[in-house]
Write an enzyme that holds these catalytic residues in place. Structure first.
Site, short mmCIF file in Angstrom:
data_model
loop_
_atom_site.label_atom_id
_atom_site.label_comp_id
_atom_site.label_asym_id
_atom_site.label_seq_id
_atom_site.Cartn_x
_atom_site.Cartn_y
_atom_site.Cartn_z
N GLN A 109 72.86 36.12 28.59
CA GLN A 109 73.01 34.69 28.88
C GLN A 109 72.48 33.86 27.73
O GLN A 109 71.79 34.34 26.83
CB GLN A 109 72.24 34.35 30.16
CG GLN A 109 70.76 34.71 30.08
CD GLN A 109 70.08 34.63 31.44
OE1 GLN A 109 69.30 33.72 31.67
NE2 GLN A 109 70.38 35.58 32.33
N HIS A 111 71.29 29.40 27.24
CA HIS A 111 71.06 28.16 27.96
C HIS A 111 71.44 26.98 27.07
O HIS A 111 71.14 26.99 25.87
CB HIS A 111 69.59 28.06 28.38
CG HIS A 111 69.11 29.27 29.12
ND1 HIS A 111 69.60 29.62 30.36
CD2 HIS A 111 68.23 30.23 28.78
CE1 HIS A 111 69.02 30.74 30.75
NE2 HIS A 111 68.19 31.14 29.81
N GLU A 136 62.91 29.12 26.37
CA GLU A 136 62.05 29.98 27.16
C GLU A 136 61.10 30.76 26.26
O GLU A 136 61.41 31.06 25.12
CB GLU A 136 62.88 31.02 27.93
CG GLU A 136 63.88 30.44 28.89
CD GLU A 136 64.81 31.50 29.47
OE1 GLU A 136 65.10 31.41 30.66
OE2 GLU A 136 65.24 32.40 28.72
N HIS A 281 70.55 36.19 25.06
CA HIS A 281 69.45 37.11 25.35
C HIS A 281 69.64 37.72 26.73
O HIS A 281 70.46 37.25 27.53
CB HIS A 281 68.10 36.38 25.30
CG HIS A 281 67.99 35.26 26.28
ND1 HIS A 281 68.47 33.99 26.01
CD2 HIS A 281 67.49 35.20 27.54
CE1 HIS A 281 68.26 33.21 27.06
NE2 HIS A 281 67.67 33.92 28.00
N ARG A 300 76.59 32.65 31.33
CA ARG A 300 76.52 34.12 31.33
C ARG A 300 77.64 34.75 30.52
O ARG A 300 78.74 34.23 30.43
CB ARG A 300 76.57 34.64 32.76
CG ARG A 300 75.39 34.20 33.61
CD ARG A 300 75.47 34.74 35.04
NE ARG A 300 74.36 34.22 35.83
CZ ARG A 300 74.39 33.06 36.47
NH1 ARG A 300 75.47 32.30 36.40
NH2 ARG A 300 73.34 32.66 37.17
#
Length: 429
Positions: A109, A111, A136, A281, A300
């Site tokens: 995925q 973001h 993240e 990642h 995804r």
């Protein structure tokens, strides 16, 4: 009861990829902090959520009021004026803090960044529930492995030369164009670097847009190659990884876009990686502390039965191609604490959060922390002790979670030798 320090109840998610039953740290923490939680030994326990995200907000342990509501009643005391001004929020934290226990690979995925997050949320709020970005950071609590970012260009070129199945999917022309025209030593931001990214995007696009039938045929051949000719692969751990992930997701495109195009990353406990918005990642196994900007947006690519947004994914990625060592974060000394034990700071290059790890190696050790200029959430992950602030002394056991208001000095006291806490916080500067 003081409203500056209080215990929280955190919710948990039972996604399919989570560790099963009591083997999951998430299950252990949930059950230890709430005796009414009965661990089902055949069910996965994947994520513990700590924060104000509307999908699973935390609650005051005593009053059962949501943290979101508590903050909204007195935002200046709970967030601080500078945080309110900076993030334009009066009822929520700018970060989401989690514990993850990973048994099976998560979807590959990425973001969206802030600009794309707003667009995707407006166009498709069902699949993109937030309008924020989601960088993240993952800190390994146990041995961890995952995929993080594209491999260096020369490694991908070697895969295209050595692995016919990848070349068959990418196509002869695109493969040859990549191998012959990449410039691995190009300076970041140079025209040559931009050209490298376009070549990498072309390879990734061919993989992601290949037909299901083609992926299935080539995946089965790839798995056989990993068993019969492991020396064909340029990394010795790749054949085993391909076989393991194929058992979890048979004949999946992730065998190509993940195992062959992305860095395979291993972390020991205490090591960390930072994952920027728009970098691909996936987590493969282990237990981690994860902190992110407050968003649940996911685009995804593979290893998932869920919605795959191939068009947006291919167009949005950064296509940076650094070796995995460049994505690891070095913990820093934290100067605003003193006493027994050890505190280290994981401070990623974004403004929404940092995480402080504190460990004790002796009983009855105490450590003092000056107040930080924003709100914090702290969780105990190992051992027993106490958290003391504002005239209170609260028991801290594995899975116990606490909210700490801005500017509040705090003391931690170890009852056991192996007392460990993680504290996520945000500051205006």
């Amino acid at each position: 009861m003081s409203n500056k320090l209080f215990r929280l109840d955190a919710g948990y998610q039972q996604y399919d990829w989570g560790k099963i039953g009591s083997s999951s740290a998430v299950a252990q923490f949930a059950a230890h902090s709430d005796p009414s939680v009965q661990i089902e030994q055949d069910k996965p326990y994947a994520e513990l959520w700590m924060g104000t995200h509307s999908k699973m907000p935390s609650y005051n342990h005593e009053s059962k009021e949501s943290l979101r509501d508590i903050i909204s009643k007195n935002p200046s005391a709970m967030l601080g004026k500078d945080i309110i001004d900076k993030f334009h929020a009066t009822n929520e934290l700018p970060f989401l803090f989690k514990v993850l226990s990973i048994e099976k690979v998560l979807s590959i995925q990425a973001h969206p960044d802030k600009a794309l997050g707003k667009i995707l949320h407006a166009q498709d709020p069902k699949n993109y529930p937030d309008d924020n970005h989601k960088p993240e950071m993952a800190i390994a609590v146990t041995d961890f492995e995952g995929f993080c970012g594209f491999k260096p260009l020369q490694e991908i070129a070697d895969e295209l030369k050595r692995i016919p199945e990848l070349r068959n999917i990418v196509g002869e022309e695109t493969s040859r164009n990549f191998i012959e025209n990449i410039q691995p030593s190009a300076q970041k931001g140079s025209p040559e670097d931009e050209q490298n990214k376009k070549l990498l995007q072309a390879v990734f696009s061919r993989v992601m847009n290949a037909s299901d039938d083609k992926i299935k045929i080539q995946a089965r051949s790839l798995v056989e190659r990993s068993k019969n000719s492991p020396s064909d692969f340029n990394k010795p751990d790749l054949p085993e990884l391909i076989q393991r992930l194929n058992k979890q997701f048979p004949d999946d495109v992730g065998l190509f876009c993940g195992c062959l195009l992305l860095n395979h990353c291993r972390l020991n406990a205490g090591e960390a990686i930072f994952l920027r918005a728009k970098d691909p990642h996936a987590y493969i196994s282990g237990d981690i502390m994860e902190c992110m900007a407050a968003s649940d947006n996911v685009v995804r690519a593979g290893f998932t039965p869920k919605f795959k947004d191939v068009k947006n994914l291919v167009s949005m990625l950064t296509y940076t191609y650094d070796p995995v060592e460049k994505q690891k974060m070095q913990p820093l000394k934290f100067d605003r604490s003193s006493g027994n034990g050890k505190s280290v700071l994981y401070n990623p290059p974004i403004e929404e959060f940092a995480v402080l790890e504190t460990t004790f190696d002796e009983k009855l050790g105490q450590r003092h922390f000056e107040g930080v200029d924003g709100p914090s959430i702290l969780i105990t992950t190992k051992g027993n002790g106490y958290i003391k602030a504002d005239g209170q002394k609260l028991k801290a056991e594995p899975g116990f979670v606490f909210f700490i208001a801005p500017h509040l000095p705090v003391d931690l006291e170890a009852e056991d030798e192996a007392f460990t806490t993680y504290r996520a916080f945000v500051e205006p500067n």
